[in-house]
Structure formats: structure tokens, C-alpha cells
Design an enzyme around this catalytic site. Structure first.
Site, PDB file in Angstrom:
ATOM      1  N   ASN A 147      35.776  40.399  48.930  1.00  0.00           N
ATOM      2  CA  ASN A 147      36.405  41.861  49.054  1.00  0.00           C
ATOM      3  C   ASN A 147      36.455  42.163  50.728  1.00  0.00           C
ATOM      4  O   ASN A 147      36.956  43.185  50.850  1.00  0.00           O
ATOM      5  CB  ASN A 147      35.863  42.985  48.167  1.00  0.00           C
ATOM      6  CG  ASN A 147      36.190  42.727  46.688  1.00  0.00           C
ATOM      7  OD1 ASN A 147      35.074  43.388  45.827  1.00  0.00           O
ATOM      8  ND2 ASN A 147      37.159  42.050  46.485  1.00  0.00           N
ATOM      9  N   ASP A 202      37.716  45.751  37.163  1.00  0.00           N
ATOM     10  CA  ASP A 202      38.799  45.293  38.093  1.00  0.00           C
ATOM     11  C   ASP A 202      40.387  46.094  37.410  1.00  0.00           C
ATOM     12  O   ASP A 202      40.353  46.671  36.320  1.00  0.00           O
ATOM     13  CB  ASP A 202      39.272  43.762  37.457  1.00  0.00           C
ATOM     14  CG  ASP A 202      40.203  43.343  38.280  1.00  0.00           C
ATOM     15  OD1 ASP A 202      40.437  43.835  39.647  1.00  0.00           O
ATOM     16  OD2 ASP A 202      40.990  42.262  38.077  1.00  0.00           O
TER      17      ASP A 202
END
Length: 259
Positions: free
Chosen positions: A86, A37
């Protein structure tokens, strides 16, 4: 008076060598799973650039981490490359990431180091959501490395932990419906056998970068007794010393597995 950078770098290098020695003398996790991340925030806050630049550096960082795992003797590395959520991002960014992964997988499958270390490449997730060129690269990488078993590198692409469990439930329900099994036969082992990671051990250590303290729908079934480690560093800026600290923290914990 400011400390010269060269002195600081030398001190870090010395500490890194000492820490590596200490870690190698301890219990090495057999399976490390990473939530990579911070690419986009790194691009914005550090580079003052578009998200794509962060993804480029994130790809390079993954190659480094793969070598770090090989160096330490970790047998399984699983990374959260692209979640089902996503797909809500900007289309241009999604297309770039898909193209980048397709290229990277082909390069990985042709990498001499991969074959030298006998690294098996696997992709888990909903492949129906992926473009054809990425599917072709996945097939190529998995085919080229299918006979290897020294090290397993797994990428979770178009993956969601809840969906993984739903798929397992559907498979079991189908078997019940067809009379292959009875409801009373259903247990943890059966669910394990239907989960996407059924042929590998559950993660010993789950690591997330960027300072976020959450799991984000990653390996929900598999992480029941995993040790969790959260790093404040964005993924592209993640260093070997940060990785070693995560493993050392894992080694310092007493795993009880509910006992």
C-alpha cells in the site's frame, strides 16, 4: 408495485435477529481475520467522492465490527489495515491513513469499552516503515492494554505475509549461526514461535470484503487451515447481517485440518 422501504427494513431486522440467535447457538470462531477491502471503490462508486471519504467510513466500520465480535464472543480479531504494498499509493492518501490510524489508536486506548471488556491492542508489521506519530500511538495503545487478555485486537500495519515468514527464517538462521540450535531442530513449532502472531491461535475464519477472491499476502503461514469467506460488499457497506452470514457459513463447514 414497489415494496415500501420500511417493510424491507423491518424484514431485514427480523431476519437479522433470527440469524444472530442461530449463530450464537453454534460454534463461534475463536479467531477471525479480516481483509478490509473496498474503501476506495466505495468512495468512488457509491459516494462519488475522493478515497479519503471511503477510509473515514472504513475506520467507523472497524469500530462496529469490533463490537460485533465482542457481542458474539469471538476472542481474537485481526485486521489487515495497511500492507507493505500500500505504500505505493499517492503520498497524500498514505499520510492521511497514517494520521487517521494514529488518532484512532489513541482513541481506542482511551475508550471505556476497551477497558471494560479488557481488550488487548496489538500491532504487527514492519514498524520501521511507519512515521513517528503513529509509532507513538502504537506504543501508547499497547502499553495501556498490555495486561488485558479477554479479547485481542490485532492490526496488521505495514504488514506482508511473505516478509513475516522471511523474518522468522532470519531469526532461526541467526540461532543456527550462533550455535543456539541445530538445523535438525527446525520444525513447524519453531517457525510458529518466530512468526509475528506467535502468541495467538491461527485464524479460524479469514474474511475478505469487496468481491475480490484472493489473500493479498495476508497471514500466509497462519492461514494453512483457515476457512475462507469472500463477501461481495465493500468494507464501508459491510453490515452486521453480512458478518453473521460469514460466521454461519463457517459453522456449516466441516473442518478436517488435512485429515
Amino acid at each position: 408495485m414497489a415494496i415500501p422501504r420500511i417493510v424491507t427494513d423491518k424484514a431485514y431486522a427480523t431476519y437479522e435477529v433470527q440469524l444472530e440467535k442461530q449463530v450464537k447457538e453454534g460454534d463461534i470462531p475463536g479467531h477471525i481475520a479480516i481483509i478490509m477491502d473496498g474503501n476506495r471503490r466505495y468512495a468512488k462508486e457509491v459516494l462519488n467522492a475522493e478515497p479519503i471519504e471511503g477510509h473515514k467510513l472504513g475506520r467507523d466500520k472497524l469500530e462496529e465490527v469490533l463490537h460485533w465480535c465482542l457481542n458474539l464472543g469471538v476472542k481474537h480479531l485481526t485486521v489487515y489495515a495497511f500492507s507493505t504494498e500500500n505504500f505505493s499509493r499517492e503520498q497524500d492518501e498514505i499520510i492521511y491513513i497514517m494520521d487517521m490510524m494514529a488518532k484512532s489508536l489513541r482513541e481506542l486506548a482511551d475508550d471505556e469499552e476497551v477497558h471494560k471488556h479488557r481488550v488487548k491492542v496489538r500491532i504487527i508489521g514492519d514498524k520501521d516503515m511507519l512515521p513517528d506519530d503513529l509509532l507513538e500511538s502504537i506504543q501508547y495503545a499497547e502499553e495501556m492494554t498490555k495486561d488485558y487478555d479477554n479479547f485481542v485486537f490485532t492490526m496488521a500495519v505495514a504488514y506482508g505475509g511473505r516478509q513475516d515468514i522471511v523474518n522468522a527464517v532470519r531469526e532461526i538462521a541467526s540461532k543456527v549461526k550462533n550455535g543456539e540450535i541445530d538445523i535438525d531442530d527446525i520444525n513447524e513449532s519453531m517457525i510458529d514461535s518466530c512468526i509475528s502472531t506467535n502468541d495467538m491461535p491461527d485464524p479460524d475464519l479469514i474474511l475478505r470484503t469487496s468481491g475480490e477472491v484472493r489473500i493479498s499476502n495476508f497471514l500466509l503461514w497462519q492461514m494453512a487451515y483457515s476457512e475462507l469467506y469472500f463477501s461481495d460488499v465493500y468494507w464501508p457497506g459491510f453490515r452486521y447481517i453480512d458478518f453473521l452470514r460469514a460466521v454461519r457459513t463457517y459453522q456449516q463447514r466441516k473442518r478436517r485440518f488435512g485429515k
